[in-house]
Every structure is written in C-alpha cells, then in structure tokens.
Design an enzyme around this catalytic site. Structure first.
Site, PDB file in Angstrom:
ATOM      1  N   HIS A 206      78.262 -49.872  74.159  1.00  0.00           N
ATOM      2  CA  HIS A 206      79.449 -50.028  73.311  1.00  0.00           C
ATOM      3  C   HIS A 206      79.113 -50.696  71.984  1.00  0.00           C
ATOM      4  O   HIS A 206      79.756 -50.450  70.977  1.00  0.00           O
ATOM      5  CB  HIS A 206      80.558 -50.745  74.077  1.00  0.00           C
ATOM      6  CG  HIS A 206      81.213 -49.817  75.046  1.00  0.00           C
ATOM      7  ND1 HIS A 206      80.802 -49.719  76.354  1.00  0.00           N
ATOM      8  CD2 HIS A 206      82.161 -48.878  74.872  1.00  0.00           C
ATOM      9  CE1 HIS A 206      81.512 -48.784  76.950  1.00  0.00           C
ATOM     10  NE2 HIS A 206      82.355 -48.251  76.077  1.00  0.00           N
ATOM     11  N   GLU A 449      84.877 -39.221  83.833  1.00  0.00           N
ATOM     12  CA  GLU A 449      83.715 -40.054  83.519  1.00  0.00           C
ATOM     13  C   GLU A 449      82.845 -40.302  84.738  1.00  0.00           C
ATOM     14  O   GLU A 449      81.747 -40.836  84.629  1.00  0.00           O
ATOM     15  CB  GLU A 449      84.178 -41.429  83.012  1.00  0.00           C
ATOM     16  CG  GLU A 449      85.104 -41.357  81.845  1.00  0.00           C
ATOM     17  CD  GLU A 449      85.461 -42.726  81.311  1.00  0.00           C
ATOM     18  OE1 GLU A 449      84.794 -43.189  80.386  1.00  0.00           O
ATOM     19  OE2 GLU A 449      86.438 -43.320  81.820  1.00  0.00           O
ATOM     20  N   ASP A 473      79.911 -42.187  79.952  1.00  0.00           N
ATOM     21  CA  ASP A 473      79.881 -42.677  81.330  1.00  0.00           C
ATOM     22  C   ASP A 473      79.516 -41.573  82.308  1.00  0.00           C
ATOM     23  O   ASP A 473      78.865 -41.833  83.322  1.00  0.00           O
ATOM     24  CB  ASP A 473      81.241 -43.283  81.702  1.00  0.00           C
ATOM     25  CG  ASP A 473      81.360 -44.700  81.169  1.00  0.00           C
ATOM     26  OD1 ASP A 473      80.375 -45.452  81.305  1.00  0.00           O
ATOM     27  OD2 ASP A 473      82.390 -45.034  80.586  1.00  0.00           O
ATOM     28  N   CYS A 520      85.288 -36.739  74.475  1.00  0.00           N
ATOM     29  CA  CYS A 520      85.437 -37.872  73.557  1.00  0.00           C
ATOM     30  C   CYS A 520      84.251 -38.820  73.638  1.00  0.00           C
ATOM     31  O   CYS A 520      84.252 -39.874  73.007  1.00  0.00           O
ATOM     32  CB  CYS A 520      86.747 -38.611  73.806  1.00  0.00           C
ATOM     33  SG  CYS A 520      86.811 -39.372  75.425  1.00  0.00           S
TER      34      CYS A 520
HETATM   35  C1  PEP Z   1      82.835 -42.280  77.520  1.00  0.00           C
HETATM   36  O1  PEP Z   1      82.513 -42.869  78.555  1.00  0.00           O
HETATM   37  O2  PEP Z   1      82.271 -41.224  77.138  1.00  0.00           O
HETATM   38  C2  PEP Z   1      83.917 -42.792  76.677  1.00  0.00           C
HETATM   39  C3  PEP Z   1      84.369 -42.109  75.660  1.00  0.00           C
HETATM   40  O3  PEP Z   1      84.394 -44.027  76.968  1.00  0.00           O
HETATM   41  P1  PEP Z   1      83.604 -45.365  76.566  1.00  0.00           P
HETATM   42  O4  PEP Z   1      82.441 -44.977  75.713  1.00  0.00           O
HETATM   43  O5  PEP Z   1      84.558 -46.260  75.875  1.00  0.00           O
HETATM   44  O6  PEP Z   1      83.188 -45.890  77.903  1.00  0.00           O
HETATM   45 MG    MG Z   2      83.767 -44.431  79.286  1.00  0.00          MG
END
Ligand code: PEP
Ligand code: MG
Length: 582
Positions: A206, A449, A473, A520
């Site tokens: 992140h 995910e 994820d 996403c």
């Molecule tokens: C993902 O896991 O691809 C996602 C978009 O969520 P995050 O990156 O916030 O875990």
């Molecule tokens: Mg995620």
C-alpha cells in the site's frame, strides 16, 4: 564515488535531487520544516527537552540506592556526559538553523550520522557505545514529544528571499526512508519531495500504491538504501528501472537529465488525449475509472479524464487517528465531497479495508498478529465491529442522495459474510428511515480478491450488482506471496496461469450474467497488461489518475477482436510471460 542501489520500480519517471533521510528511530519522530522565525523557539524546545532529561538523570543519580550496582552509576555518567556534549548540541542546532528542520528531525538526523561513525569503529567497546547515544537521543525525543506540535506534514521551508543561500529553494529533495506507512505516504501528498526510496516494500504494497498516486518517481524494496545513502547526497531515482544512483558523475547526471526531459515531453503528448473517448480500433467503448484515497483526489481524476471513481479506498479516512475513528457526519461529508467532486460521474466507495500492511494505527487491533494479511482485515474487521460498520454504511448511503454511488465490499470469501453484510446494509437503511434522514440508492459490488471468491462467482453474483477484481490481493492470496515483502517480490507474478484463469473466469461469468465487472488492482494501470485484459474481455479499468492517459493510449491502438484470439493463447500457455511480447 558513484554507486547504485537496486529495488523495485514503483512509480515511473526520473527524479534528481538531494537526499533527505527520514531517520528510522525507534521513537515516532515528527519530520517537518519550520519557518525561519521559529528557529529560536525550536532551539529552545530542543534545549528544554535536553535539560529535562539531564534533570531526570541527575535525580536518578541522587536517589540511587547505596547497594545499586556500580555499572548503573557509570552508565548514568556516560549518558549525562553525552547530553552535555557541546559537539552534539551544536550539530543539532546546525540542522535547525541551516535546514529549518524541526527539533526532532534535527536530533534524529544527527543521531543517524553519529550511529554510522560508531559502526565504523574498530574497537568493539567503543562500537557498543552507539547504544548509549541512541538511548540518550530517544530520551530527548520522548521529552520533546510533550513540548511541541507533532505536525508530520513536510512542506518546503519558507525562508525569506534575502536569506536564501544559493539555490536553496530550487534544490529538489528526495526522501530516503527505511519504511513509510501508507498513512505517512499520504502526508507527503502536499510535500516538497520529488521522489521516494524505501528499503522495504513490494510493488503492490500500500505504501507503493500511495507513492504511485503521488505520480512521482519511487523505488521500494531497495534493502539497504537508507544505510548507504547519506543526508544531502545527490541522488537519481529511476522509477522505471527501479534503480537509485548515488553521487552521480556529471556524465550520468546529464544522461538522466535528458531522460527526465523526454519523460516530460511524453506526458505533454499524452495530456492531449484527455478529452478523447477511450474507444478501441474496433469500436469498443472502454471505461477508464480512477482509484482515489481522499475526496480531494477527485480533482486529479477529473483532470485525467476519468469517467468515474472505480475505487475510493475509504480506509485512509480512518488511519493515523490514534483510535479516534471518524463519525457518521464526518464520513458523510468526506464521501459527499468525493461525489460532488466528480460532478455527477459515479463514485465507488469501498468500505474500510484496514489490517495487513494498512494498520489503522499502532494501538488498534490486528497489526501485531502473526499473519496480519490472513487476519482480521477488511470486511472481517468491519463485521467484527458492527457499530463501526453501520456508521460507515449510513454515511455512504447518505452520500448517495447527492449522486451516483456504488458500495463496494472488500475481501469477502464466505456466503455467511455476504449475508451478514447484506443484513447490515438493510439495517443501516432502516436506521436512517427511523431518523428521517435522506439517503440514496446504491449499486452493490464485491471485490474478488481471494481465490475462494473467484471460485464462487455464482454465489457472489446472486447478491451483487457488480464485481471488482482486486488483483493486488488476488495475486497475493493465489500465490501465497506477501505483496509487501520485497524478498519474495520476484515470485509475485500477475501472469501466473492460475491468476489469469481466475481473472478470465470472473470476467466471463459477469458478462454471461449481464453484470458489471472491472479490475481495480494495479494491473489495471499497468500499460503492459492493457492489451491482455482487453483480450480477456475486460471493458472497465480502475487505476490511479496518473496512469489513465497512458492506458488510454494503449486502448486507442487496440483491436479487441484480434486481442481476444491472442489472449486465449496466453491463457492456455504454460508460460504466459513468453507470449506477451508477440
Ligand atoms: C486489490 O487488492 O487489488 C485492491 C485494489 O485493493 P487494495 O490494493 O487496497 O488491497
Ligand atoms: Mg485488496
């Protein structure tokens, strides 16, 4: 002497600047620039904190029981001597006066320098004295905590023009740190840094994701960078190659200066695509959406030509607040700002996803668990605290009265979690009805995910209007690779056949049932993946605003009919990566 450090390329482009080291003290240190007129106060803060520690130690000495070990008294003597050491104090004052660092930053910067000097000593006894200096500095840092603002925002020092030293405000600064939390990173959105390097972190950690949203060159997982690079070193960050060049020669500097200008020109060229509709050569309309962390990021989304927000990571509203979570009204205002900011375009708000590498703060729950990525994270965290979850649901439903809102749930895996979530959404609506508060309709979506979710699509599509594939994820959990761990980053493979199969099946099943589906995760903003995802049938991509124009550029040159044939081969291949260049 020029040397280079290698890490993982995270955010593209070249940054050239002087290193600012974020000291990795065990104490939580605030780093910010002060105003020139604050210098005397800051020096006073520093001296008062030091004097308080001297007092404390002297009192300890006086109260020491007669039978206390002799070593204890000797240790206190050493600590007192260090505290009174003029050289240490003069150096700290130097950082405050010359760099306009706040007292904590000045002290920890000097501590870093001294620590390195101790590390280089041959005598093991002297080398061990480093611990004494650290302990003393930490005492002073603790003492400072109670004596001033703990602002952590780093903004350009505002030194009056006549006091400027040559090139002072023009020198670009790059930040070098052992680690930065996603919340720290977010603070730097308004900062002066033109690039980042961290020792730890994976490509889709992140911290890396937030760095990418800043749209400045960044390298993570550079292992020992923060030990090898010194304060003020000239540094080149090559965010495309994942390389950091320290103390570059004039020839290298000129070469990278040229590359930097080329990059700027490329961006200018891409900017012309802003108003061009994202339609493929064979006439397929592609939806390019933005991922945001804060309501204010909608401005960047609009500027980049996004046709909506595909992922609002609401957890950033919850972080770094020392357990004081945002209430319903505060959240409602934030979601409403995002809705208003998008001028009628849809906004997909994901319910809070904290845990794993996004600790809400040091004191709340999960961070210390053995396996935080497999622990109380995202929807699990929300379902474990229904009052908190209901507060967020009510705030989102209320914001939906002002524009198109989609409600997205992260990390679902079980039918029971889905049913519990649906029950709580109903309850939130009833509570608002009872209070007579207006709210709007929402489309309900689930993130895919976890492999278990991707293998239970019928169950998910029975309840949800759309699915959003979180590839970050999905890759982590399919391949059992911690996305934030640089030591296994080479195994984090978006092109693993199993990952591609789960993505492809999710797209196909949603299309078969006439339901919306998007990606996403970071894959959606990676231009090397655009053609493959189009070929797999994807028509909706959500990414950081800074990536939208590059992806659009790919879309405009693509023919989905041809790509579908090729994507089928990639999907069936034992080694999909080998098919990617054809
Ligand atoms: C993902 O896991 O691809 C996602 C978009 O969520 P995050 O990156 O916030 O875990
Ligand atoms: Mg995620």
């Amino acid at each position: 002497m020029t040397f280079s450090v290698h890490g993982l390329a995270v955010a593209r482009g070249i940054a050239i600047g002087r290193a600012v080291l974020m000291a990795s003290s065990r104490v939580d240190v605030a780093h910010y620039f002060i105003k020139p007129e604050q210098v005397p106060t800051e020096i006073d803060r520093m001296r008062s904190a030091r004097d308080a520690v001297i007092d404390e130690l002297q009192r300890l000495q006086l109260d020491m029981p007669k039978d206390a070990p002799h070593e204890l008294a000797a240790l206190l003597d050493v600590h007192l001597m260090l505290l009174m050491d003029e050289e240490l104090n003069t150096s700290v004052v130097h950082w405050i006066k010359e760099r306009l660092y706040n007292a904590e930053w000045a002290l920890s910067s000097q501590l870093e320098i001294i620590a390195r000097q101790f590390d280089e000593m041959d005598d093991p006894y002297l080398r061990e004295r480093k611990a004494d200096v650290e302990q003393v500095a930490e005492r002073v840092l603790h003492s400072l905590k109670g004596t001033g603002s703990l602002v952590t925002k780093v903004t350009r020092p505002t030194r009056p023009q006549q006091e400027l030293q040559l090139g002072d405000t023009d020198v670009p600064l790059v930040l070098i740190a052992h680690d930065l939390s996603p919340a720290d990173m977010l603070q730097f959105k308004q900062s002066v840094f033109t690039g980042f390097v961290t020792d730890v972190g994976g490509k889709t950690s992140h911290t890396a994701i937030v760095a990418r949203s800043l749209d400045i060159p960044a390298v993570v997982g550079a292992r020992t960078a923060s030990q090898l690079i010194k304060q003020d070193d000239w540094v080149i960050i090559d965010g495309d190659a994942g390389v950091v060049i320290v103390d570059p020669s004039p020839i290298i500097l000129a070469d990278y200066g040229f590359k930097q200008r080329q990059g700027d020109l490329e961006r200018e060229r891409l900017a012309r695509l802003r108003h061009t509709p994202a339609v493929t050569l064979d006439g397929q309309k592609i939806e390019l959406l933005a991922n945001i962390e804060m309501p204010e990021d909608t401005a960047a989304a609009i500027t980049a030509g996004a046709v909506g927000v595909g992922l609002f990571r609401s957890e950033f509203l919850f972080m770094g607040r020392k357990g004081d979570l945002p209430g319903e009204d505060e959240q409602y205002q934030a979601y409403r700002r995002a809705v208003d900011g998008m001028n009628g375009l849809p906004v997909t708000i994901r319910t809070v996803d904290v845990g794993a590498d996004k600790p809400i703060d040091e004191v709340r729950r999960d961070a210390a668990h053995l396996n935080p990525a497999l622990g109380l994270r995202a929807i699990r965290w929300s379902l474990a605290d229904p009052a908190m979850f209901l507060t967020q649901l009510r705030a989102i439903l209320r914001a939906a009265a002002h524009g198109k809102v989609n409600l997205l749930i992260p990390m679902l895996a079980h039918g029971s979690e889905i049913r519990q979530t649906m029950g709580l959404i109903d309850q939130a609506r009833h509570e608002l009805d009872r209070r007579g508060v207006a709210y709007g309709p929402v489309h309900l979506g689930a993130m895919i995910e976890i492999p278990a979710a991707a293998l239970s699509l019928r169950l998910f599509l029975k309840y949800f209007d759309f699915l959003s594939i979180g590839t970050n994820d999905l890759i982590q959990y399919t391949l059992a690779i911690d996305r934030a761990d640089e030591s296994v980053a080479h195994l984090y493979d978006p092109l693993h056949p199993a990952v591609l199969r789960l993505i492809a099946d999710t797209i196909v099943e949603c299309q078969r049932q006439g339901k919306g589906v998007s990606v996403c995760g970071e894959m959606a903003g990676d231009v090397t993946m655009t053609r493959l995802l189009l070929g797999l049938g994807l028509r909706s991509f959500s990414m950081h605003p800074s990536q939208i124009l590059s992806v659009k550029h790919q879309v405009l040159r693509s023919d989905t009919a041809k790509l579908a044939l090729w994507a089928g081969q990639v999907l069936d291949s034992e080694d999909p990566a080998s098919c990617m260049t054809t």
